[in-house]
Design a protein around this motif. Structure first.
Motif, PDB file in Angstrom:
ATOM      1  N   ALA A 208      26.041  73.978  28.802  1.00 22.39           N
ATOM      2  CA  ALA A 208      24.796  73.216  27.152  1.00 22.39           C
ATOM      3  C   ALA A 208      25.844  73.938  26.002  1.00 22.39           C
ATOM      4  O   ALA A 208      25.627  74.359  25.017  1.00 22.39           O
ATOM      5  CB  ALA A 208      24.225  73.180  27.080  1.00 22.39           C
ATOM      6  N   CYS A 225      24.276  72.996  22.339  1.00 19.49           N
ATOM      7  CA  CYS A 225      24.644  71.510  22.654  1.00 19.49           C
ATOM      8  C   CYS A 225      22.614  70.963  23.127  1.00 19.49           C
ATOM      9  O   CYS A 225      22.448  71.510  24.225  1.00 19.49           O
ATOM     10  CB  CYS A 225      25.085  71.259  22.856  1.00 19.49           C
ATOM     11  SG  CYS A 225      26.611  70.662  22.065  1.00 19.49           S
ATOM     12  N   CYS A 232      27.628  70.224  26.517  1.00 18.84           N
ATOM     13  CA  CYS A 232      28.623  70.546  25.442  1.00 18.84           C
ATOM     14  C   CYS A 232      29.964  71.465  25.705  1.00 18.84           C
ATOM     15  O   CYS A 232      30.213  71.917  26.451  1.00 18.84           O
ATOM     16  CB  CYS A 232      27.440  70.886  24.255  1.00 18.84           C
ATOM     17  SG  CYS A 232      28.303  70.946  23.278  1.00 18.84           S
ATOM     18  N   ILE A 241      33.826  69.121  19.660  1.00 16.40           N
ATOM     19  CA  ILE A 241      33.323  69.627  19.971  1.00 16.40           C
ATOM     20  C   ILE A 241      33.107  67.923  20.480  1.00 16.40           C
ATOM     21  O   ILE A 241      32.506  67.525  20.170  1.00 16.40           O
ATOM     22  CB  ILE A 241      31.660  70.194  19.630  1.00 16.40           C
ATOM     23  CG1 ILE A 241      31.038  70.838  19.996  1.00 16.40           C
ATOM     24  CG2 ILE A 241      30.854  69.901  17.576  1.00 16.40           C
ATOM     25  CD1 ILE A 241      29.718  72.061  19.887  1.00 16.40           C
ATOM     26  N   GLY A 243      29.604  66.331  22.929  1.00 20.80           N
ATOM     27  CA  GLY A 243      28.808  66.444  23.122  1.00 20.80           C
ATOM     28  C   GLY A 243      28.254  64.839  24.122  1.00 20.80           C
ATOM     29  O   GLY A 243      27.243  64.828  23.235  1.00 20.80           O
ATOM     30  N   HIS A 258      27.519  71.611  16.285  1.00 17.48           N
ATOM     31  CA  HIS A 258      26.926  71.541  17.741  1.00 17.48           C
ATOM     32  C   HIS A 258      26.246  70.123  17.581  1.00 17.48           C
ATOM     33  O   HIS A 258      26.035  69.440  16.400  1.00 17.48           O
ATOM     34  CB  HIS A 258      25.449  72.854  17.899  1.00 17.48           C
ATOM     35  CG  HIS A 258      24.828  72.804  17.170  1.00 17.48           C
ATOM     36  ND1 HIS A 258      24.126  73.238  15.973  1.00 17.48           N
ATOM     37  CD2 HIS A 258      23.495  72.015  17.159  1.00 17.48           C
ATOM     38  CE1 HIS A 258      22.812  73.141  15.525  1.00 17.48           C
ATOM     39  NE2 HIS A 258      22.434  72.214  16.716  1.00 17.48           N
ATOM     40  N   VAL A 259      25.355  69.856  18.160  1.00 19.58           N
ATOM     41  CA  VAL A 259      24.786  68.243  19.266  1.00 19.58           C
ATOM     42  C   VAL A 259      23.245  68.720  19.396  1.00 19.58           C
ATOM     43  O   VAL A 259      23.276  69.548  20.123  1.00 19.58           O
ATOM     44  CB  VAL A 259      26.026  68.027  20.102  1.00 19.58           C
ATOM     45  CG1 VAL A 259      25.271  66.645  20.036  1.00 19.58           C
ATOM     46  CG2 VAL A 259      27.161  67.206  19.425  1.00 19.58           C
ATOM     47  N   ALA A 262      22.316  66.283  22.797  1.00 16.28           N
ATOM     48  CA  ALA A 262      23.481  65.705  23.906  1.00 16.28           C
ATOM     49  C   ALA A 262      23.624  65.909  25.227  1.00 16.28           C
ATOM     50  O   ALA A 262      23.522  65.753  26.027  1.00 16.28           O
ATOM     51  CB  ALA A 262      24.098  67.362  23.400  1.00 16.28           C
ATOM     52  N   GLU A 270      21.401  61.268  20.114  1.00 18.23           N
ATOM     53  CA  GLU A 270      22.392  62.369  19.802  1.00 18.23           C
ATOM     54  C   GLU A 270      22.467  62.639  17.944  1.00 18.23           C
ATOM     55  O   GLU A 270      22.725  61.903  16.884  1.00 18.23           O
ATOM     56  CB  GLU A 270      23.685  62.616  19.947  1.00 18.23           C
ATOM     57  CG  GLU A 270      24.053  61.889  21.422  1.00 18.23           C
ATOM     58  CD  GLU A 270      24.557  62.632  22.127  1.00 18.23           C
ATOM     59  OE1 GLU A 270      25.960  63.076  21.843  1.00 18.23           O
ATOM     60  OE2 GLU A 270      25.233  61.003  23.397  1.00 18.23           O
TER      61      GLU A 270
END
Length: 474
Positions: A208, A225, A232, A241, A243, A258-259, A262, A270
């Protein structure tokens, strides 16, 4: 399709002194930089390469600026980087993994063992050598420095043998050079899988999280994430990126994405979150803005589709693409938002994108942008569609019954190149006016579709006959 084809359907003055190598395999920059700067000021001779005798290319001037024998180059903005091996032959690249989806050269040299190479930095407009460096390397590839500045990555590996107790250990030295041949940064890293992007070493910390380590010094940062069983990763082909249903540039300027959520194992959608690259403080999130018109909402006013992408961050604006609905997986709505206020700028544009199961980069919902970022084009179910980025207003779109065209890229003068289904077998390459849809040529060889170097706007392409550079068409 060759390397100049975008997978979605999509880029020196005198002879510098050649310096020696240091023990790590990188160049001796103390002598090289001084020599390169001194020699570059004197001016240099224009290369005498082959004369282009192929078909005229819309978007390019009638007469070439300069050329070299058949070769490939890394576009560094003001310069092109060419590589000569120990025999003096130019590198023509190869079929390497993780090449950029925009058609530009990613990796120009990769080998199993370090070998002596000469790096030539040639002026984009004149072809004259601005600087020449000797290195010993097993990989030379395009990268970016901070704020997206084009740069060059040179890797050299060295192995310390086991003394009988300790294990054999291989260390990789990464040296990053700017377009002028000056060293920007240098770092050592253990052998393994990692990428170099925006002045950082990017590697997977865990399922992640990604770890970003500044090459020029500074504290590493993790981009994590969130979500149950979150996954991720970083895709070096489009620098996004990944996710799951959410995608965005990992680093853009002074920001990182970032997610949140995810994963497909949660009910929550998300979300893409942009934060300060240094501090990690949140700056913008898709959760804090109103989805554009055309995005289906449920009774709780939430999106029925979790698919969301950030396509571009520029001049305080964010270009986004949103999944239209849970039962419309190929339909996306694009919209632009003001970074500071979160307000939507202009209208939105909805298109059903062409579904290409073999496209592992997942470029659905993406667009081909013009160099001035005024126009966008995408492959839809009915062919190419073009719209204005500022307000989302449609410029033109193909209709049922036309040969479906997949856009590749724009020229600075507004020519749109693309592949289309021919009347017979195979595809043909078209060039059309990006504003009017007028066909300018319908039989351009695919290898002659130019890439364009910024900021000069000069176009270039490589064929078996040579590497050719042209001014952009006025």
């Amino acid at each position: 399709m060759n390397k100049y084809t975008v997978m979605a359907a999509g880029l020196v003055l005198s002879l510098g002194l050649v310096a020696g190598c240091d023990s790590s395999g990188g160049a001796d920059t103390n002598g090289q930089d001084k020599a390169g700067s001194s020699e570059g000021a004197k001016g240099g001779a224009k290369p005498t390469g082959p004369v282009y005798d192929g078909p005229a290319v819309p978007g390019l001037a009638e007469k070439q600026a300069w050329s070299l024998p058949s070769s490939e180059a890394i576009d560094l903005g003001e310069t092109f980087l060419f590589i000569k091996d120990a025999n003096g032959d130019y590198s023509t690249g190869g079929l390497y993994e993780n090449e950029p989806i925009d058609g530009t050269t990613g990796t120009l040299h990769a080998g199993d063992e370090p070998e002596p190479l000469t790096l030539e930095f040639r002026d984009v407009k004149t072809g004259a050598v601005r600087k020449s460096l000797k290195v010993t390397a097993d990989r030379v590839a395009a990268t970016t420095w901070h704020d997206g500045v084009p740069a060059l990555e040179v890797r050299t590996s060295s192995t310390a043998e086991s003394d009988g107790l300790s294990a054999e250990k291989t260390t990789v030295t990464v040296t990053v050079y700017g377009g002028d041949g000056a060293q920007l940064g240098k770092a050592e890293h253990a052998e393994g899988t990692f990428h170099v992007h925006e002045g950082h070493i990017v590697e997977q910390a865990d399922d992640a999280s990604l770890q970003l380590t500044p090459i020029d010094g500074g504290k590493p940062r993790k981009v994590t994430c969130t979500g149950q069983l979150a996954s991720c990763s970083f895709d070096p082909r489009n620098k996004d990126i990944d996710g799951g249903s959410a995608h965005a540039p990992l680093i853009t300027g002074t920001y990182a994405f970032h997610v949140e959520n995810a994963t497909t194992y949660e009910d929550e959608q998300e979300q893409l979150v942009m934060s300060d690259l240094t501090t990690g403080k949140k700056v913008w999130s898709t959760a804090d803005v109103t989805p554009p018109k055309g995005v289906e909402l449920n009774e709780d006013k939430e999106r029925t589709s979790g698919a969301v992408r950030v396509l571009d961050v520029r001049d305080g604006r964010i270009l986004t693409a949103w999944g239209a609905g849970a039962f419309s997986p190929d339909t996306w709505v694009t919209a632009t938002y003001d970074l500071s206020s979160g307000e939507q700028i202009g209208g939105s544009t909805t298109y059903a994108y062409a579904d290409n199961p073999s496209d592992t980069v997942n470029t659905e919902g993406s667009s081909v942008l013009s160099p001035d970022h005024r126009l966008a084009a995408a492959a839809t179910e009915t062919g190419t569609a073009v719209w204005q980025l500022a307000d989302g207003k449609a410029v033109w779109a193909q209709q049922d019954g036309e040969n479906l065209m997949t856009p590749l890229r724009f020229s600075p003068s507004g020519v749109l190149y693309g592949t289309a289904e021919g009347d017979g077998d195979g595809e043909t390459v078209l060039a059309v006016d990006g504003r009017t849809k007028k066909v300018l040529t319908k039989s351009l060889p695919e290898e002659n579709v130019p890439l364009f170097s910024q900021p000069s706007g000069y176009g270039y392409f490589s064929t078996e006959d040579g590497f050719f550079v042209f001014p952009s068409q006025a």
